[in-house]
Design an enzyme around this catalytic site. Structure first.
Site, PDB file in Angstrom:
ATOM      1  N   GLY A  19      49.441 -23.626  87.170  1.00 58.62           N
ATOM      2  CA  GLY A  19      48.665 -22.521  86.676  1.00 58.62           C
ATOM      3  C   GLY A  19      47.526 -22.772  87.120  1.00 58.62           C
ATOM      4  N   SER A  20      46.669 -21.799  87.541  1.00 56.84           N
ATOM      5  CA  SER A  20      45.112 -21.968  87.777  1.00 56.84           C
ATOM      6  C   SER A  20      44.604 -20.717  86.927  1.00 56.84           C
ATOM      7  CB  SER A  20      44.913 -21.604  89.157  1.00 56.84           C
ATOM      8  OG  SER A  20      45.396 -20.340  89.577  1.00 56.84           O
ATOM      9  N   MET A  21      43.765 -21.196  86.167  1.00 54.02           N
ATOM     10  CA  MET A  21      43.379 -20.207  85.197  1.00 54.02           C
ATOM     11  C   MET A  21      41.808 -20.872  84.680  1.00 54.02           C
ATOM     12  SD  MET A  21      46.660 -21.262  83.309  1.00 54.02           S
ATOM     13  CE  MET A  21      48.028 -21.152  83.827  1.00 54.02           C
ATOM     14  N   SER A  23      40.195 -19.889  81.393  1.00 47.94           N
ATOM     15  CA  SER A  23      40.418 -20.244  79.976  1.00 47.94           C
ATOM     16  C   SER A  23      41.745 -20.447  79.506  1.00 47.94           C
ATOM     17  CB  SER A  23      39.601 -19.388  78.889  1.00 47.94           C
ATOM     18  OG  SER A  23      40.189 -18.174  79.190  1.00 47.94           O
ATOM     19  N   GLY A  24      42.358 -20.957  78.661  1.00 50.93           N
ATOM     20  CA  GLY A  24      43.599 -21.182  78.326  1.00 50.93           C
ATOM     21  C   GLY A  24      44.582 -22.055  79.225  1.00 50.93           C
ATOM     22  N   LYS A  25      44.085 -22.620  80.337  1.00 51.08           N
ATOM     23  CA  LYS A  25      44.836 -23.498  81.126  1.00 51.08           C
ATOM     24  C   LYS A  25      45.576 -24.624  80.668  1.00 51.08           C
ATOM     25  CE  LYS A  25      41.460 -25.319  84.201  1.00 51.08           C
ATOM     26  NZ  LYS A  25      41.124 -26.622  83.543  1.00 51.08           N
ATOM     27  N   GLU A  94      43.555 -30.725  85.046  1.00 57.12           N
ATOM     28  CA  GLU A  94      42.540 -30.718  85.730  1.00 57.12           C
ATOM     29  C   GLU A  94      42.567 -30.987  87.211  1.00 57.12           C
ATOM     30  OE1 GLU A  94      39.983 -29.002  84.616  1.00 57.12           O
ATOM     31  OE2 GLU A  94      40.191 -29.138  82.298  1.00 57.12           O
ATOM     32  N   CYS A 153      31.953  -6.965  81.622  1.00 51.16           N
ATOM     33  CA  CYS A 153      32.525  -5.734  81.520  1.00 51.16           C
ATOM     34  C   CYS A 153      33.806  -5.432  81.140  1.00 51.16           C
ATOM     35  CB  CYS A 153      32.504  -5.269  83.009  1.00 51.16           C
ATOM     36  SG  CYS A 153      33.934  -5.721  84.100  1.00 51.16           S
ATOM     37  N   CYS A 185      31.364  -8.511  88.863  1.00 55.84           N
ATOM     38  CA  CYS A 185      30.153  -9.017  88.052  1.00 55.84           C
ATOM     39  C   CYS A 185      29.819 -10.382  88.898  1.00 55.84           C
ATOM     40  CB  CYS A 185      30.461  -9.080  86.616  1.00 55.84           C
ATOM     41  SG  CYS A 185      30.793  -7.523  85.597  1.00 55.84           S
TER      42      CYS A 185
HETATM   43 ZN    ZN Z   1      32.986  -7.792  85.077  1.00 52.85          ZN
END
Ligand code: ZN
Length: 195
Positions: A19-21, A23-25, A94, A153, A185
């Site tokens: 998994g590459s994430m 948050s929550g990884k 990590e 956003c 963003c």
């Molecule tokens: Zn955005």
């Protein structure tokens, strides 16, 4: 989707899943480990020794569940800690901080019939693929990307924008140094930084 594979215990078949994430990884990694534990599987959990943000030996997720892990200084060290014929699951948190040798180590483990679960950040704060992650994602059987929510956003965010000014690729010790942003963003924020 990821079976605990109990029926095939005598005929060990390994694979790599990652998994590459943003948050929550770590939470997702710990969730998969808990499921393997329910299946009474023998699990080893590793993390890079440089990552001691939350704890010296424990792997701690943002919502503060944790599990004891073995900190290692290099990818090859992982093999020294593992009894290949006993262990069924090897989890690495990590994983982006590891040297390139981690790809071969994961392949070797999977070839030996071990389920390898890796978790890491796919991009650094500049939006550049992080360390061994691209190669790991290429050799893995299963890859999942878990997106955060863009704080500006509300779209899906896959970029980690660094809030504190610092040019080093690896910045540890500050939980709140990054802001999850969507592509739009992130581009806007990076352009403003360069001005
Ligand atoms: Zn955005």
């Amino acid at each position: 989707m990821f079976l605990e594979n109990k029926a095939n215990r005598n005929q060990k078949k390994g694979w790599i899943e990652g998994g590459s994430m943003f948050s929550g990884k770590t939470e997702e990694l710990l969730r998969r480990i808990r499921r393997a534990e329910f299946a009474n599987q023998k699990i080893e959990l590793f993390k890079p020794a440089i990552d001691t943000r939350y704890d010296e030996t424990e792997v701690v997720s943002h919502n503060e569940s944790s599990r004891v892990s073995t900190p290692v200084n290099s990818s090859s060290e992982i093999l020294l800690y593992i009894n290949m014929s006993e262990v069924q699951v090897v989890a690495i948190d990590e994983v982006q901080f590891f040297d390139d040798g981690i790809v071969e180590v994961c392949n070797q483990l999977a070839d030996a019939g071990i389920r390898v679960i890796v978790s890491g950040l796919d991009m650094d704060y500049k939006g550049v693929p992080f360390g061994p992650m691209p190669r790991l994602m290429a050799v893995a059987e299963y890859v999942s990307k878990q997106h955060a929510i863009c704080t500006r956003c509300g779209d899906l965010a896959q970029f980690s924008y660094r809030i504190v000014p610092n040019q080093q690729q690896v910045l540890l010790g500050e939980k709140d140094a990054y802001e999850p942003l969507c592509r739009h963003c992130f581009d806007e924020a990076m352009n403003n930084t360069e001005d």
